[in-house]
Design an enzyme around this catalytic site. Sequence first.
Site, PDB file in Angstrom:
ATOM      1  N   ASP A  85       0.848  -1.192   0.000  1.00  0.00           N
ATOM      2  CA  ASP A  85       0.000   0.000   0.000  1.00  0.00           C
ATOM      3  C   ASP A  85       0.884   1.242   0.000  1.00  0.00           C
ATOM      4  OD1 ASP A  85      -2.252  -1.518  -0.023  1.00  0.00           O
ATOM      5  OD2 ASP A  85      -2.835  -1.158   2.048  1.00  0.00           O
ATOM      6  N   GLU A 169     -10.478  -8.762  -0.580  1.00  0.00           N
ATOM      7  CA  GLU A 169     -10.522 -10.221  -0.548  1.00  0.00           C
ATOM      8  C   GLU A 169     -11.595 -10.745   0.399  1.00  0.00           C
ATOM      9  OE1 GLU A 169      -5.723 -10.780  -1.350  1.00  0.00           O
ATOM     10  OE2 GLU A 169      -6.472 -10.623   0.703  1.00  0.00           O
ATOM     11  N   THR A 328      -4.504 -15.320  -5.571  1.00  0.00           N
ATOM     12  CA  THR A 328      -3.170 -14.716  -5.570  1.00  0.00           C
ATOM     13  C   THR A 328      -2.066 -15.773  -5.442  1.00  0.00           C
ATOM     14  OG1 THR A 328      -3.205 -14.416  -3.171  1.00  0.00           O
ATOM     15  CG2 THR A 328      -4.082 -12.623  -4.496  1.00  0.00           C
ATOM     16  N   GLU A 366      -3.330 -13.634  -9.920  1.00  0.00           N
ATOM     17  CA  GLU A 366      -2.382 -12.525  -9.881  1.00  0.00           C
ATOM     18  C   GLU A 366      -1.179 -12.915  -9.054  1.00  0.00           C
ATOM     19  OE1 GLU A 366      -4.044  -9.479  -6.857  1.00  0.00           O
ATOM     20  OE2 GLU A 366      -5.587  -9.508  -8.399  1.00  0.00           O
ATOM     21  N   LEU A 369       3.354 -10.626  -4.913  1.00  0.00           N
ATOM     22  CA  LEU A 369       4.394  -9.613  -4.774  1.00  0.00           C
ATOM     23  C   LEU A 369       4.886  -9.231  -6.158  1.00  0.00           C
ATOM     24  CD1 LEU A 369       6.464 -11.189  -1.851  1.00  0.00           C
ATOM     25  CD2 LEU A 369       4.733  -9.383  -1.688  1.00  0.00           C
TER      26      LEU A 369
END
Length: 467
Positions: A85, A169, A328, A366, A369
């Site tokens: 973030d 999520e 993820t 996705e 990191l």
Amino acid sequence: MLPLDTISIGGNLNKARAMYASLIALKRAGVEGVMVDVWWGLVEKDGPLKYNWEGYAELVKMVQKLGLKLQVVMSFHQCGGNVGDSCSIPLPPWVLEEMSNNPDIVYTDKSGRRNPEYISLGCDSLPVLKGRTPIQVYSDYMRSFRERFNHFLGEVIVEVQVGLGPCGELRYPSYPESNGTWRFPGIGEFQCYDKYMRASLAATAVAIGKTDWGLGGPHDAGQYNQFPEDTGFFQRDGTWNTEYGDFFLEWYSGKLVDHGDKILSAAKGIFAGTGAILSGKVAGIHWHYKTRSHAAELTAGYYNTRNRDGYLLIAQMLSNHKVVLNFTCMEMRDGEQPERAHCSPEGLVRQVKMATKSAGTQLAGENALERYDSGAYSQVLATSRADSGNGLAAFTYLRMNKRLFEAENWSNFDEFVKSMSEGGRTTTRLSESDTSRSNLYVGIINDHNVIKKMNVSEAVLLYKLSM
């Protein structure tokens, strides 16, 4: 995915020239489209039902002009306090005011620590937000979005990812990184101590004649940064594997699935007939996956253990609404993880691939990191195939930023996109990793009718000139 601050606090498109140049470069590389967070904290910040879509409207028109596609995320969570973030976007001020007046509308741990990142699902159906329930608020927001962008849905805006919790999520905020509360690979903590969650637990216990089981969460579940064997609940043959443990975990995980079901049911009705795909995101919690209890998954709300598949029920719920499951950690390999953390991102991904195949829902992915190294790209390419379970319907790359447009990185990325477009048959040679995170929709690309191919020097120069 585009930068988190693509739209400014004032509601305008940030760095429009740089954005335009970047999108041109991506289009010429063969990228199918981009993803952007549509922040609740920006759009409805001026008051209930007062929406400002103008910055997003400018972006949609820019994407349309370049012949790209757009995935939008209905981001009902705050930005700030999690890995990657890079900016702070809190929930709308009027929502924060309600939180101040009634702190129990946010998730709370056993120590009484409040988490303002997302509204507690315990009050989903209660009018705690200026007379509206959270589900009504999310529904009104999505309905306003549909009305504003109706002409673009299905053509330019091809996917709507519905925010379902922290970081968008479907999970509880069991591992909050803000203020150093949690550190990898801690087991996290259950988030069921606001008065609404406690009332639900108590009522559920009374209904089966076990009043004592509803007095609070497990007393022996440890603290955020402990390991499973440090606790009575999560150790090898701990409380998780008892009748009480099953009762609590069924309730805790069931509340989460019900939460997703309510929001997605609303979204399905709102976006019906638009042609836009719906998706929902599930977190890749891979640490302690090799242990019997899967402690970190349990505290996040995924009742997944050595003896129980916690992802099949979630996949089935998504399938009922024809929603794509977005997952993820697609770039991670077991051998890269610290031994003490008992990680298995590869095992977890395989399990989710099989769960989505069994449930009959599509799987998208996705990277967790930001990575540029060949190992990560190769792992994504391997995961995208349907060798076991579902292959990937699409892949979203984290994320568009300055590093991506450095000459070597751009060359590597260009090769990766080419490999994805060819079904992962091309060998990529890529550079070292980066952990800064800033998301980008690669897709399983079939459209080769793209703007003239841009070489590395042209892409880098175009980006620099636009800054």
